[in-house]
Write a protein that holds these residues in place. Structure first.
Motif, PDB file in Angstrom:
ATOM      1  N   SER A 241     -14.502  -6.357 -79.041  1.00 46.43           N
ATOM      2  CA  SER A 241     -15.039  -5.191 -79.586  1.00 46.43           C
ATOM      3  C   SER A 241     -16.390  -4.815 -78.879  1.00 46.43           C
ATOM      4  O   SER A 241     -16.575  -3.620 -78.510  1.00 46.43           O
ATOM      5  N   LEU A 242     -16.975  -5.675 -78.337  1.00 48.98           N
ATOM      6  CA  LEU A 242     -18.353  -5.571 -77.293  1.00 48.98           C
ATOM      7  C   LEU A 242     -17.563  -4.756 -76.259  1.00 48.98           C
ATOM      8  O   LEU A 242     -18.333  -3.877 -75.591  1.00 48.98           O
ATOM      9  N   GLU A 243     -16.571  -5.288 -75.653  1.00 50.49           N
ATOM     10  CA  GLU A 243     -16.046  -4.553 -74.442  1.00 50.49           C
ATOM     11  C   GLU A 243     -15.532  -3.434 -74.664  1.00 50.49           C
ATOM     12  O   GLU A 243     -15.882  -2.547 -73.980  1.00 50.49           O
ATOM     13  N   TRP A 244     -14.943  -3.013 -75.964  1.00 48.05           N
ATOM     14  CA  TRP A 244     -14.728  -1.783 -76.320  1.00 48.05           C
ATOM     15  C   TRP A 244     -15.807  -0.836 -76.120  1.00 48.05           C
ATOM     16  O   TRP A 244     -15.721   0.309 -75.624  1.00 48.05           O
ATOM     17  N   LEU A 245     -17.017  -1.387 -76.568  1.00 46.54           N
ATOM     18  CA  LEU A 245     -18.222  -0.540 -76.706  1.00 46.54           C
ATOM     19  C   LEU A 245     -18.842  -0.261 -75.526  1.00 46.54           C
ATOM     20  O   LEU A 245     -19.094   1.050 -75.016  1.00 46.54           O
ATOM     21  N   VAL A 246     -18.479  -1.051 -74.435  1.00 47.65           N
ATOM     22  CA  VAL A 246     -19.024  -1.101 -73.305  1.00 47.65           C
ATOM     23  C   VAL A 246     -18.237   0.042 -72.310  1.00 47.65           C
ATOM     24  O   VAL A 246     -18.841   0.853 -71.518  1.00 47.65           O
ATOM     25  N   GLN A 247     -16.772   0.176 -72.722  1.00 50.11           N
ATOM     26  CA  GLN A 247     -16.252   1.141 -72.090  1.00 50.11           C
ATOM     27  C   GLN A 247     -16.261   2.548 -72.468  1.00 50.11           C
ATOM     28  O   GLN A 247     -15.981   3.333 -71.963  1.00 50.11           O
ATOM     29  N   ARG A 248     -16.929   2.639 -73.845  1.00 49.09           N
ATOM     30  CA  ARG A 248     -17.016   3.844 -74.402  1.00 49.09           C
ATOM     31  C   ARG A 248     -18.305   4.543 -73.936  1.00 49.09           C
ATOM     32  O   ARG A 248     -18.491   5.737 -73.908  1.00 49.09           O
ATOM     33  N   LEU A 249     -19.312   3.611 -73.658  1.00 51.19           N
ATOM     34  CA  LEU A 249     -20.816   4.270 -73.467  1.00 51.19           C
ATOM     35  C   LEU A 249     -20.992   5.177 -72.239  1.00 51.19           C
ATOM     36  O   LEU A 249     -21.733   5.925 -72.271  1.00 51.19           O
ATOM     37  N   PRO A 250     -20.190   4.837 -71.127  1.00 50.80           N
ATOM     38  CA  PRO A 250     -20.405   5.864 -70.306  1.00 50.80           C
ATOM     39  C   PRO A 250     -20.154   7.342 -70.517  1.00 50.80           C
ATOM     40  O   PRO A 250     -20.376   8.215 -69.990  1.00 50.80           O
TER      41      PRO A 250
ATOM     42  N   ILE B 118     -27.404 -13.003 -74.787  1.00 53.42           N
ATOM     43  CA  ILE B 118     -27.295 -13.518 -76.145  1.00 53.42           C
ATOM     44  C   ILE B 118     -25.997 -12.814 -76.734  1.00 53.42           C
ATOM     45  O   ILE B 118     -25.623 -13.058 -78.045  1.00 53.42           O
ATOM     46  N   GLY B 119     -25.215 -11.794 -76.110  1.00 51.64           N
ATOM     47  CA  GLY B 119     -24.218 -11.070 -76.600  1.00 51.64           C
ATOM     48  C   GLY B 119     -24.887  -9.731 -77.333  1.00 51.64           C
ATOM     49  O   GLY B 119     -23.971  -9.238 -77.884  1.00 51.64           O
ATOM     50  N   ASN B 120     -25.906  -9.285 -77.011  1.00 48.00           N
ATOM     51  CA  ASN B 120     -26.310  -7.775 -77.280  1.00 48.00           C
ATOM     52  C   ASN B 120     -25.551  -6.930 -76.310  1.00 48.00           C
ATOM     53  O   ASN B 120     -25.610  -7.072 -75.221  1.00 48.00           O
ATOM     54  N   VAL B 121     -24.986  -5.962 -76.751  1.00 54.30           N
ATOM     55  CA  VAL B 121     -24.634  -4.658 -75.835  1.00 54.30           C
ATOM     56  C   VAL B 121     -25.850  -3.737 -76.180  1.00 54.30           C
ATOM     57  O   VAL B 121     -26.195  -3.319 -77.232  1.00 54.30           O
ATOM     58  N   LEU B 122     -26.207  -3.177 -74.774  1.00 58.23           N
ATOM     59  CA  LEU B 122     -27.282  -1.894 -74.771  1.00 58.23           C
ATOM     60  C   LEU B 122     -26.788  -1.068 -73.673  1.00 58.23           C
ATOM     61  O   LEU B 122     -26.351  -1.267 -72.448  1.00 58.23           O
ATOM     62  N   GLY B 123     -26.974  -0.013 -74.158  1.00 60.31           N
ATOM     63  CA  GLY B 123     -26.532   1.496 -73.370  1.00 60.31           C
ATOM     64  C   GLY B 123     -27.725   2.149 -73.063  1.00 60.31           C
ATOM     65  O   GLY B 123     -28.383   2.588 -73.934  1.00 60.31           O
TER      66      GLY B 123
ATOM     67  N   ALA C 143     -30.596  19.591 -75.347  1.00 60.05           N
ATOM     68  CA  ALA C 143     -31.018  18.548 -76.496  1.00 60.05           C
ATOM     69  C   ALA C 143     -32.092  17.875 -75.727  1.00 60.05           C
ATOM     70  O   ALA C 143     -32.002  17.548 -74.739  1.00 60.05           O
ATOM     71  N   THR C 144     -33.298  17.475 -76.466  1.00 61.63           N
ATOM     72  CA  THR C 144     -34.413  16.873 -75.949  1.00 61.63           C
ATOM     73  C   THR C 144     -34.230  15.391 -75.966  1.00 61.63           C
ATOM     74  O   THR C 144     -33.524  15.051 -76.949  1.00 61.63           O
ATOM     75  N   GLY C 145     -34.306  14.863 -74.791  1.00 63.18           N
ATOM     76  CA  GLY C 145     -34.223  13.364 -74.853  1.00 63.18           C
ATOM     77  C   GLY C 145     -32.881  12.594 -75.079  1.00 63.18           C
ATOM     78  O   GLY C 145     -31.737  13.366 -74.858  1.00 63.18           O
ATOM     79  N   ALA C 146     -32.731  11.469 -75.051  1.00 61.34           N
ATOM     80  CA  ALA C 146     -31.535  10.822 -75.307  1.00 61.34           C
ATOM     81  C   ALA C 146     -31.445   9.565 -76.309  1.00 61.34           C
ATOM     82  O   ALA C 146     -32.579   9.063 -76.518  1.00 61.34           O
ATOM     83  N   VAL C 147     -30.290   9.367 -76.670  1.00 66.36           N
ATOM     84  CA  VAL C 147     -30.088   8.247 -77.659  1.00 66.36           C
ATOM     85  C   VAL C 147     -29.498   6.791 -76.850  1.00 66.36           C
ATOM     86  O   VAL C 147     -28.581   7.205 -76.144  1.00 66.36           O
ATOM     87  N   GLU C 148     -30.271   5.892 -77.081  1.00 66.75           N
ATOM     88  CA  GLU C 148     -29.902   4.647 -76.281  1.00 66.75           C
ATOM     89  C   GLU C 148     -29.056   3.839 -77.460  1.00 66.75           C
ATOM     90  O   GLU C 148     -29.733   3.782 -78.553  1.00 66.75           O
ATOM     91  N   VAL C 149     -27.974   3.128 -76.996  1.00 64.89           N
ATOM     92  CA  VAL C 149     -27.171   2.470 -78.124  1.00 64.89           C
ATOM     93  C   VAL C 149     -27.349   0.946 -77.960  1.00 64.89           C
ATOM     94  O   VAL C 149     -26.983   0.434 -76.904  1.00 64.89           O
ATOM     95  N   ALA C 150     -27.512   0.270 -79.110  1.00 64.79           N
ATOM     96  CA  ALA C 150     -27.349  -0.885 -78.987  1.00 64.79           C
ATOM     97  C   ALA C 150     -26.449  -1.613 -80.275  1.00 64.79           C
ATOM     98  O   ALA C 150     -26.238  -1.111 -81.227  1.00 64.79           O
ATOM     99  N   ALA C 151     -25.440  -2.829 -79.887  1.00 65.94           N
ATOM    100  CA  ALA C 151     -24.965  -3.644 -80.793  1.00 65.94           C
ATOM    101  C   ALA C 151     -25.665  -4.937 -80.846  1.00 65.94           C
ATOM    102  O   ALA C 151     -25.773  -5.571 -79.843  1.00 65.94           O
ATOM    103  N   TRP C 152     -26.096  -5.282 -82.022  1.00 64.78           N
ATOM    104  CA  TRP C 152     -27.063  -6.586 -81.877  1.00 64.78           C
ATOM    105  C   TRP C 152     -26.155  -7.743 -82.213  1.00 64.78           C
ATOM    106  O   TRP C 152     -25.307  -7.669 -83.146  1.00 64.78           O
TER     107      TRP C 152
END
Ligand code: ZN
Length: 409
Positions: free
Chosen positions: A42-51, A62-67, A113-122
Motif C-alpha cells: 500500500s505504501l508503494e502504491w502511494l509512492v507510485q501515485r504521488l508524482p 520508520i515507514g512514513n511516506v512523504l510527498g 491555485a496558490t501553493g501546494a498540498v504535501e501528502v503524508a501516510a504516517w
C-alpha cells in the motif's frame, strides 16, 4: 478558463480507495498490520501515485511516506495512515490519505491555485508497535531508544521488522520548522453522530485526551466456605460496588461528551473457593477539558476515601496516564465549514473526536484541523466498516476546497 479542474474527481477517489482495499483484502475490509506485506504494498502504491500530483515521494526510516513539492508558495501538509487494525475496515486511514492525494492532484499542477498540498501516510497510527510512532517521529518525539524498545504483540522488535522490510538504516524524515501552514486530516467518524443527524461533514474542534487509572482494593484473603458473610473483607465485592458508584455519581459532574470505561478487572487470587484479598481495575476517562477530568478525578478519590473510612477494604486511586487533549485550529475549522457550505449544502456540525488521530501529534508543532465523514452504523475497527459512496465523494470535494481556501489564506 483554466484547463485544471478545481474540485475533487469523485470517481477517481472511489477507484483509488478500492485499489487500496484490494491490497490485503479481508471480506469487505482489509488486514494490513504495520510492516506486513499488504501494508508495504500500500505504501508503494502511494509512492507510485504521488508524482501525478507533482510530488517527489519517499518512504523514510520508520515507514512514513512523504510527498514533497517544489512549487513556490505556501504548503499544506495532509494525510492519514495506510496500515489497519487486524481484520478491520477499508476506510480507517486510507480515506484521509486518498483525500490528501486528490487535493494534491487538483491543486499542485494548477498554476492558478496558490501553493501546494504535501501528502503524508504516517506509519503505525494503529499502534501495532507503539503509540503514533510515525507521526511522533516526524515531530521529533521518538528517540532511537524508543525504536529499540518497540515491539508488536507477537514479540517481534521494531528493529527486526524494519530490517525485514528493508527500511533499516534509512533516515527518518523530520518536520522542517515553518515549511507548512498546517496539517489537515480527513477520517471516518467511527461514531453515529453524523449519520443520526443526517449530516455530511464533521468539523473537528478537538481531539480528546485520555486519562487512565489503576484503582486497587485491599481486603483480606480467606476461605470461601468457613468465613461468615459478616466477617468478610471482600476486595472483589468492594470493586463491584465502586463500579456502580461511579455510574451513579459521575453523570452529575461530567461534561456533555465525557466517556468512561472500566477496561480490565482482576481479582486476586481469583479462585471460586477463596475470598479475594485484592482486586484491581483499569479505568479510563476521555474529555477535551482537563477541568472536567480534574473534577471527576477528585470524585474518584473522595469515593475511595469513603470506602476506606468504612473500614472493610481500602481503596487506592493511581493515575497512570495523563491526557493531552489537542485543540484544532480555529482558521482550519472555519475553512472546513466554509467548504461544507459550498459542497455539502452546509450539512456540517462542529464536534470533538473521541478517538485519537495523527492530527493530535501534528497539532503539537503546527496548526491542525480534521474533518469527518459519516460511518454507516457507527461501525469501525471491524471489516464491515463502511461509508456511503456519495458521502465519500462529498467529503473529498469539501476536503479539496478546504485545502484551497487554507492555501489561499
Ligand atoms: Zn485511523
Amino acid at each position: 478558463m483554466s484547463d485544471h479542474p478545481s474540485h475533487a474527481d469523485g470517481a477517481r477517489v472511489l477507484a483509488d480507495l478500492n485499489a487500496l482495499r484490494s491490497i490485503g483484502a479481508y471480506k469487505t475490509g482489509v488486514h494490513k498490520p504495520t510492516y506486513s506485506e499488504p501494508h508495504m504494498r500500500s505504501l508503494e502504491w502511494l509512492v507510485q501515485r504521488l508524482p501525478e500530483a507533482n510530488l517527489t515521494a519517499a518512504i523514510d526510516g520508520i515507514g512514513n511516506v512523504l510527498g514533497t513539492s517544489t512549487k513556490p508558495g505556501p504548503k499544506l501538509l495532509a494525510g492519514s495512515h495506510l496500515e489497519s487494525q487486524n481484520h478491520a475496515g477499508w476506510l480507517d486511514g486510507p480515506l484521509g490519505v486518498v483525500y490528501a492525494l486528490e487535493a494534491a492532484r487538483v491543486i499542485n499542477p494548477d498554476p492558478n491555485a496558490t501553493g501546494a498540498v504535501e501528502v503524508a501516510a504516517w506509519c503505525d497510527e494503529e499502534g501495532h508497535f507503539g503509540s503514533f510512532l510515525g507521526s511522533r517521529s516526524y515531530v521529533g518525539a521518538v528517540t532511537e531508544a524508543d525504536i529499540d524498545a518497540a515491539r508488536d504483540s507477537g514479540g517481534r522488535t521494531m528493529r527486526q521488522a524494519l530490517r525485514d522490510v528493508g527500511l533499516a538504516g534509512r533516515a527518518r524524515a523530520k518536520a522542517e520548522g515553518g515549511r507548512h501552514i498546517g496539517y489537515l486530516e480527513a477520517h471516518i467518524e467511527q461514531g453515529r453522530t453524523l449519520e443520526r443527524d443526517g449530516l455530511g461533514i464533521g468539523v473537528v474542534t478537538s481531539i480528546v485526551g485520555i486519562w487512565q487509572y489503576r484503582i486497587s482494593f485491599s481486603g483480606e484473603q480467606n476461605h470461601a466456605g468457613t468465613t461468615r458473610m459478616a466477617d468478610r473483607r471482600d476486595a472483589g465485592l468492594a470493586l463491584a460496588r465502586f463500579c456502580i458508584a461511579i455510574d451513579d455519581r459521575l453523570p452529575a459532574l461530567c461534561g456533555p461528551r465525557t466517556v468512561w470505561t472500566t477496561g480490565r478487572i482482576t481479582l486476586d487470587p481469583g479462585a471460586p473457593s477463596i475470598i479475594p484479598g485484592r482486586a484491581e481495575m483499569l479505568f479510563q476517562m476521555r474529555d477535551d477539558d482537563p477541568a472536567v477530568i480534574a473534577r471527576l478525578e477528585d470524585q474518584l478519590r473522595s469515593m475511595a476515601a469513603e470506602v476506606t473510612a468504612q473500614g472493610r477494604c481500602s481503596v487506592a486511586v493511581e493515575r497512570i496516564r495523563t491526557g493531552a487533549p489537542a485543540m484544532m485550529d480555529a482558521r482550519f475549522q472555519q475553512a472546513i465549514e466554509d467548504a461544507s457550505l459550498a459542497f455539502a449544502g452546509g450539512r456540517s456540525v462542529r464536534m470533538p473526536s473521541g478517538a485519537g488521530h495523527d492530527a493530535q501529534v501534528l497539532a503539537t508543532i503546527m496548526p491542525a484541523g480534521m474533518l469527518f465523514v459519516p460511518s454507516i452504523g457507527g461501525i469501525s475497527h471491524h471489516w464491515s466498516e463502511n461509508t456511503d459512496d456519495a458521502d465519500i465523494v462529498t467529503g473529498a470535494k469539501v476536503f479539496v476546497e478546504a485545502c484551497r481556501r487554507l492555501l489561499a489564506g
